[in-house]
Design a protein around this motif. Structure first.
Motif, PDB file in Angstrom:
ATOM      1  N   UNK A  60      -0.080   4.347  12.886  1.00  0.00           N
ATOM      2  CA  UNK A  60      -0.127   5.775  14.005  1.00  0.00           C
ATOM      3  C   UNK A  60      -1.609   6.243  13.000  1.00  0.00           C
ATOM      4  N   UNK A  61      -2.137   5.963  12.421  1.00  0.00           N
ATOM      5  CA  UNK A  61      -3.203   6.164  11.546  1.00  0.00           C
ATOM      6  C   UNK A  61      -4.351   5.656  12.203  1.00  0.00           C
ATOM      7  N   UNK A  62      -6.027   6.491  11.825  1.00  0.00           N
ATOM      8  CA  UNK A  62      -7.054   6.541  12.823  1.00  0.00           C
ATOM      9  C   UNK A  62      -7.733   5.461  12.102  1.00  0.00           C
ATOM     10  N   UNK A  63      -9.034   5.058  13.255  1.00  0.00           N
ATOM     11  CA  UNK A  63     -10.149   4.021  12.336  1.00  0.00           C
ATOM     12  C   UNK A  63     -11.506   5.050  12.544  1.00  0.00           C
ATOM     13  N   UNK A  64     -12.585   4.438  11.277  1.00  0.00           N
ATOM     14  CA  UNK A  64     -13.745   4.672  11.100  1.00  0.00           C
ATOM     15  C   UNK A  64     -14.383   3.700  11.501  1.00  0.00           C
ATOM     16  N   UNK A  65     -15.451   3.137  13.064  1.00  0.00           N
ATOM     17  CA  UNK A  65     -16.083   2.194  12.552  1.00  0.00           C
ATOM     18  C   UNK A  65     -17.253   1.974  11.429  1.00  0.00           C
ATOM     19  N   UNK A  66     -17.235   1.816  11.010  1.00  0.00           N
ATOM     20  CA  UNK A  66     -18.416   1.518  10.430  1.00  0.00           C
ATOM     21  C   UNK A  66     -20.011   0.203  10.744  1.00  0.00           C
ATOM     22  N   UNK A  67     -20.271   0.448  11.514  1.00  0.00           N
ATOM     23  CA  UNK A  67     -21.429  -0.206  12.820  1.00  0.00           C
ATOM     24  C   UNK A  67     -22.092  -1.082  11.529  1.00  0.00           C
ATOM     25  N   UNK A 113       1.288  -1.323  -0.240  1.00  0.00           N
ATOM     26  CA  UNK A 113      -0.127   0.085   0.376  1.00  0.00           C
ATOM     27  C   UNK A 113       1.131   1.452  -0.325  1.00  0.00           C
ATOM     28  N   UNK A 114       0.431   2.300  -0.302  1.00  0.00           N
ATOM     29  CA  UNK A 114       1.388   3.598   0.365  1.00  0.00           C
ATOM     30  C   UNK A 114       1.625   4.140   0.744  1.00  0.00           C
ATOM     31  N   UNK A 115       2.734   4.905   1.142  1.00  0.00           N
ATOM     32  CA  UNK A 115       3.197   4.392   3.126  1.00  0.00           C
ATOM     33  C   UNK A 115       1.771   5.247   4.097  1.00  0.00           C
ATOM     34  N   UNK A 116       2.146   4.004   5.342  1.00  0.00           N
ATOM     35  CA  UNK A 116       0.627   4.623   5.874  1.00  0.00           C
ATOM     36  C   UNK A 116       1.446   5.335   7.390  1.00  0.00           C
ATOM     37  N   UNK A 117       0.740   6.602   7.463  1.00  0.00           N
ATOM     38  CA  UNK A 117       0.874   6.977   9.228  1.00  0.00           C
ATOM     39  C   UNK A 117       0.098   7.924  10.110  1.00  0.00           C
ATOM     40  N   UNK A 118       0.825   8.913  11.342  1.00  0.00           N
ATOM     41  CA  UNK A 118       0.050   9.694  11.597  1.00  0.00           C
ATOM     42  C   UNK A 118      -0.958  10.019  10.084  1.00  0.00           C
ATOM     43  N   UNK A 119      -2.043  10.674  10.476  1.00  0.00           N
ATOM     44  CA  UNK A 119      -2.731  11.780   9.498  1.00  0.00           C
ATOM     45  C   UNK A 119      -3.800  10.798   8.335  1.00  0.00           C
ATOM     46  N   UNK A 120      -3.262   9.717   8.402  1.00  0.00           N
ATOM     47  CA  UNK A 120      -4.074   8.888   7.750  1.00  0.00           C
ATOM     48  C   UNK A 120      -5.743   7.834   8.381  1.00  0.00           C
ATOM     49  N   UNK A 121      -6.654   8.167   7.595  1.00  0.00           N
ATOM     50  CA  UNK A 121      -7.767   7.233   8.801  1.00  0.00           C
ATOM     51  C   UNK A 121      -8.283   6.576   7.203  1.00  0.00           C
ATOM     52  N   UNK A 122      -8.848   4.814   8.238  1.00  0.00           N
ATOM     53  CA  UNK A 122      -9.187   3.924   7.473  1.00  0.00           C
ATOM     54  C   UNK A 122     -10.917   3.945   8.014  1.00  0.00           C
ATOM     55  N   UNK A 123     -11.574   4.167   7.420  1.00  0.00           N
ATOM     56  CA  UNK A 123     -13.491   4.413   7.570  1.00  0.00           C
ATOM     57  C   UNK A 123     -12.904   2.377   7.004  1.00  0.00           C
ATOM     58  N   UNK A 124     -14.589   1.687   8.353  1.00  0.00           N
ATOM     59  CA  UNK A 124     -13.832   0.095   8.349  1.00  0.00           C
ATOM     60  C   UNK A 124     -15.558  -0.291   8.583  1.00  0.00           C
TER      61      UNK A 124
END
Length: 542
Positions: free
Chosen positions: A223-230, A193-204
């Motif tokens: 260091x990336x953030x997660x947004x869980x989608x129920x 994948x492209x380089x990952x780090x703080x500032x990245x956000x994954x929508x799950x």
């Protein structure tokens, strides 16, 4: 390779990115310092309840922040993650908990009473603790020391997770994933994948218990953030992507198709840098449509419960190039070896790391010439074998199954039929168990699906074998028309006549509003096949 463990990487992420957001949602979020503190308190309280490193904890939760809190507590303390879909029946959840002798089950509130009752009927599982999600999250509350349990960290060969197979051919089996194996999976994603780090956000939106969670770990531990989608709603998911400026959107093919339709005409999704998808195959036309809508951000990842994705990757450049290569599963990641092995299963010679297994002295391979992918191919076709740290050390408490799946040389027999082209791209033809033998001729459902999917009137299709008095088996197709399209069964049969050998055309075609899917979002091909074999249907196209 390296002896770095998942436990070390989890603790390191909490320390390295303390002020970076880790979990985001409508009701607020957590930074990595808060996530780490919550995980440590959960782990401390579980230790006080008697759970020790190596004990299994079953998580049957929808995508939610509580799932991430529990996972980080398990990862950081050496407990074993056993994540399954919350859509499983309580009897199925209890069955898996009993199979792995889980010390704790965390599940949705509606399922908890039934799961508890089922487990407590049996003396062997009567001591298993069952907690609904809210009670498990309460373990993270202040009131205990903010530290990890006082015990040694797990080693690289200690167990990190059990990945239960779908059980479509029998009782579910737990594929063991070592600490080393999970880290190998992470390195595969970080390389692909492209380089990952703080500032990245994954929508799950894809299930975090399966492929989506694997990608999520790769994002979070960098260091990336997660947004869980129920709940999956394509438009709402894309709104969430735009609102959070999400950069990563893990998906499965059935979801990707819906997201592609919902994204057409939107201009607020430019934040996305990667849409990794996997879990099942996708047709070349569907991949091309997704590429046209989302741009050069698609990464198809092949893997199994027994060898976690990404084993191979069809990357963003491959998607952008288009053409026949969209039918490929991609090239192997650097630490994976792949061989195509004939039906006699002779052990292949050792290959160099990262090899695709076609050069040098290798095994005899099955002869090719089948017109998979709609064109003649000269590459040998056979079973896909894998080797590398990503491959399971075995099945939980299934020595016979382990011996059948693994060779003495460390190769894993995937049960997938495939071929490798001259450029090293793997093409998956089918599962061995899904192959149709009609009148002595071999038919791969995927090649028929690709022929039907070329019709612009077709939105989705699944092909499977059904009983036939004359031919033994016949080809059947369940087809979903595109919105507003007029599609007949005769159109489907003619598309196959125009593209494939006559014996490959479906003798049974049904038009449907949607395809049935499993709890993990995969098309339920085998359930359809079993239902069709149980009844007599009118044949078409004869």
């Amino acid at each position: 390779m390296t002896d770095t463990t998942l436990a070390v990487l989890t603790r390191r992420a909490h320390e390295r990115y303390p002020s970076a957001p880790a979990v985001l949602g409508a009701s607020g979020g957590l930074d990595f310092a808060a996530l780490g503190a919550a995980a440590r308190r959960i782990a401390y309280r579980l230790d006080r309840r008697g759970l020790r490193a190596g004990d299994r904890v079953l998580l049957a939760l929808a995508n939610c922040a509580e799932l991430m809190l529990c996972e980080h507590a398990l990862f950081g303390s050496g407990l074993v993650r056993v994540a399954v879909s919350e859509r499983l029946h309580p009897r199925e959840i209890a069955g898996i908990a009993a199979d792995c002798a889980a010390a704790l089950v965390v599940c949705e509130p509606a399922a908890a009473p039934a799961v508890r009752d089922l487990l407590h009927r049996d003396e062997a599982t009567a001591r298993t603790v069952v907690l609904p999600a809210a009670e498990a999250a309460a373990l993270a509350e202040p009131g205990v020391p903010d530290r990890w349990p006082d015990r040694p960290l797990p080693g690289a060969d200690d167990l990190a997770a059990l990945m239960y197979t779908s059980g479509s051919t029998g009782r579910p089996k737990g594929a063991m994933v070592s600490q080393r194996g999970w880290v190998a999976m992470l390195r595969g994603f970080w390389a692909a994948l492209p380089p990952l780090g703080p500032g990245d956000v994954a929508v799950h939106a894809a299930p975090m218990s399966h492929f989506g969670g694997s990608v999520g770990t790769a994002v979070t531990l960098r260091g990336g953030a997660a947004v869980p989608v129920r709940r999956f709603d394509p438009g709402a998911v894309l709104d969430t992507v735009a609102r959070h400026g999400a950069t990563v959107l893990p998906s499965v093919p059935t979801m990707l198709k819906s997201l592609t339709e919902a994204a057409a005409g939107r201009d607020d999704l430019g934040c996305l840098r990667a849409i990794p998808y996997g879990g099942s195959g996708i047709s070349a036309p569907a991949a091309a449509r997704a590429q046209q809508v989302f741009g050069t951000v698609l990464y198809q990842c092949y893997g199994l419960s027994e060898a976690l994705a990404p084993v191979t990757v069809l990357d963003a450049r491959d998607h952008a190039a288009g053409g026949p290569r969209l039918a490929a599963a991609g090239r192997p990641t650097p630490e994976v070896e792949i061989r195509i092995v004939p039906a006699d299963g002779q052990p292949p010679e050792a290959a160099a790391t990262g090899s695709v297994g076609q050069g040098g002295a290798g095994p005899a391979t099955a002869t090719g010439g089948s017109d998979v992918d709609g064109a003649a191919s000269s590459e040998p076709i056979g079973e896909v074998w894998l080797r590398g740290d990503c491959v399971l050390p075995g099945y939980w408490a299934r020595p016979e199954a382990t011996a059948a799946a693994r060779t003495p040389g460390g190769w894993f027999r995937t049960g997938d039929v495939g071929r490798i082209d001259a450029d090293g791209y793997l093409y998956l033809v089918d599962r061995i168990s899904d192959v149709i033998v009609s009148g002595g001729f071999t038919v791969y459902p995927s090649e028929v699906e690709r022929a039907i999917a070329e019709l612009p009137e077709v939105a989705d299709v699944v092909v499977f074998g059904v009983s036939h008095e004359r031919w033994g088996e016949a080809v059947a197709a369940l087809v979903v028309p595109a919105a507003g399209a007029a599609l007949s069964t005769a159109d489907v049969v003619q598309a196959c006549r125009d593209r494939l050998a006559s014996y490959k055309k479906p003798l049974q075609v049904e038009i449907a509003d949607s395809l049935p899917t499993s709890s993990t979002g995969k098309v339920a091909r085998r359930a359809l096949r079993a239902a069709a074999w149980a009844r007599h249907e009118r044949h078409v196209g004869q």
